[in-house]
Design a protein around this motif. Structure first.
Motif, PDB file in Angstrom:
ATOM      1  N   ASP A   1       0.881  -1.301   0.050  1.00 32.98           N
ATOM      2  CA  ASP A   1       0.250   0.166   0.135  1.00 32.98           C
ATOM      3  C   ASP A   1       0.996   1.168  -0.292  1.00 32.98           C
ATOM      4  O   ASP A   1       2.061   1.184   0.534  1.00 32.98           O
ATOM      5  CB  ASP A   1      -0.931   0.128   1.210  1.00 32.98           C
ATOM      6  N   ASN A   2       0.314   2.256  -0.766  1.00 29.80           N
ATOM      7  CA  ASN A   2       1.107   3.516  -0.926  1.00 29.80           C
ATOM      8  C   ASN A   2       2.484   3.517  -0.890  1.00 29.80           C
ATOM      9  O   ASN A   2       3.142   4.328  -0.359  1.00 29.80           O
ATOM     10  CB  ASN A   2       0.886   4.149   0.828  1.00 29.80           C
ATOM     11  N   TYR A   3       2.880   2.772  -2.033  1.00 30.81           N
ATOM     12  CA  TYR A   3       4.383   2.811  -2.376  1.00 30.81           C
ATOM     13  C   TYR A   3       4.690   3.684  -3.611  1.00 30.81           C
ATOM     14  O   TYR A   3       5.574   4.477  -3.407  1.00 30.81           O
ATOM     15  CB  TYR A   3       4.586   1.403  -2.741  1.00 30.81           C
TER      16      TYR A   3
ATOM     17  N   VAL B   1      -2.183   1.156  -4.158  1.00 27.14           N
ATOM     18  CA  VAL B   1      -0.631   1.253  -4.348  1.00 27.14           C
ATOM     19  C   VAL B   1      -0.117   2.626  -4.433  1.00 27.14           C
ATOM     20  O   VAL B   1       1.146   2.674  -4.377  1.00 27.14           O
ATOM     21  CB  VAL B   1      -0.136   0.361  -5.343  1.00 27.14           C
ATOM     22  N   SER B   2      -0.843   3.676  -4.327  1.00 26.39           N
ATOM     23  CA  SER B   2      -0.497   5.002  -4.902  1.00 26.39           C
ATOM     24  C   SER B   2      -0.374   5.799  -3.288  1.00 26.39           C
ATOM     25  O   SER B   2      -1.160   5.604  -2.576  1.00 26.39           O
ATOM     26  CB  SER B   2      -1.509   6.047  -5.495  1.00 26.39           C
TER      27      SER B   2
ATOM     28  N   ASN C   1      -0.428   9.129  -1.233  1.00 28.99           N
ATOM     29  CA  ASN C   1      -0.928  10.403  -1.182  1.00 28.99           C
ATOM     30  C   ASN C   1      -0.322  11.203  -1.981  1.00 28.99           C
ATOM     31  O   ASN C   1       0.842  11.877  -1.931  1.00 28.99           O
ATOM     32  CB  ASN C   1      -1.197  10.851   0.274  1.00 28.99           C
ATOM     33  N   GLY C   2      -1.094  12.112  -2.850  1.00 35.17           N
ATOM     34  CA  GLY C   2      -0.448  13.087  -3.739  1.00 35.17           C
ATOM     35  C   GLY C   2       0.291  12.618  -4.986  1.00 35.17           C
ATOM     36  O   GLY C   2       0.880  13.227  -5.624  1.00 35.17           O
ATOM     37  N   ALA C   3      -0.018  11.221  -5.112  1.00 34.26           N
ATOM     38  CA  ALA C   3       0.755  10.412  -6.443  1.00 34.26           C
ATOM     39  C   ALA C   3       0.170  11.237  -7.665  1.00 34.26           C
ATOM     40  O   ALA C   3      -0.910  11.951  -7.606  1.00 34.26           O
ATOM     41  CB  ALA C   3       0.541   9.236  -6.407  1.00 34.26           C
ATOM     42  N   THR C   4       0.819  11.167  -8.947  1.00 37.89           N
ATOM     43  CA  THR C   4       0.467  11.598 -10.106  1.00 37.89           C
ATOM     44  C   THR C   4       0.230  10.496 -10.856  1.00 37.89           C
ATOM     45  O   THR C   4       1.101   9.474 -11.037  1.00 37.89           O
ATOM     46  CB  THR C   4       1.415  12.742 -10.650  1.00 37.89           C
ATOM     47  N   TRP C   5      -0.994  10.309 -11.689  1.00 41.14           N
ATOM     48  CA  TRP C   5      -1.358   9.138 -12.524  1.00 41.14           C
ATOM     49  C   TRP C   5      -1.247  10.025 -13.987  1.00 41.14           C
ATOM     50  O   TRP C   5      -1.848  11.059 -14.319  1.00 41.14           O
ATOM     51  CB  TRP C   5      -2.438   8.782 -12.549  1.00 41.14           C
TER      52      TRP C   5
END
Length: 176
Positions: free
Chosen positions: A70-72, A100-101, A103-107
């Motif tokens: 999680d959250n990687y 798996v993202s 917080n604040g990740a960009t897709w």
């Protein structure tokens, strides 16, 4: 906008196909990128040859649960794979990508048309709330440099590097 993260930030190439993104990431010295694709014979057979030729490792998954903690990931790149899913699978995949993202990740979703279809396809209010609560940034990008009226996108730089590598290889292979 162009990705301005650290080259050590973990990046997931979701639906990596030929693993071209991983190959380019290696050339740009990104240290933590992961190619992942669905574990079906057609993908392993066809795209596995590309991965082998490009010296890329691929993590294959069952299409249900991504084999990552999680959250990687700081960034996720999807070059068309998301829009090949039906709505049920799309919701499941988006939920897994959220898991798996960081917080604040960009897709980064390609291409322009697929990005807009993706945004329209997310009708599940629960997923919309999760995307908003994790502050996920969804960016459209392209591997076609002219698709956005010559705007700078992450892959425009990759494409330019690829062209440069091709020229350098040609020069190196032909004595002057």
């Amino acid at each position: 906008k162009i990705y301005k993260g650290d080259k050590d930030d973990p990046v997931l190439d979701f639906g990596s196909g030929s693993t071209w993104g991983g190959y380019v990431a290696d050339r740009l010295s990104y240290t933590d990128h992961t190619n992942v694709d669905i574990d079906i014979p057609e993908v392993r057979d066809v795209f596995g040859m590309y991965a082998s030729a490009l010296n890329q490792k691929v993590v294959y998954y069952d299409g249900i649960k991504l084999p990552f903690k999680d959250n990687y990931f700081s960034s996720i790149v999807a070059k068309a794979s998301i829009m090949k899913l039906d709505r049920t699978n799309l919701n499941n995949v988006v939920d897994e990508l959220l898991r798996v993202s960081k917080n604040g990740a960009t897709w980064y979703i390609a291409s322009k048309g697929m990005c807009f279809r993706f945004k329209e396809a997310i009708k599940n209010e629960n997923l919309v709330n999760k995307i908003e609560s994790k502050k996920i940034n969804i960016k459209c990008w392209t591997w076609y440099p002219l698709e956005f009226n010559r705007s700078k996108t992450p892959f425009t730089e990759f494409y330019a590097l690829y062209q440069l590598l091709k020229i350098l290889r040609r020069i190196k292979s032909k004595p002057i």
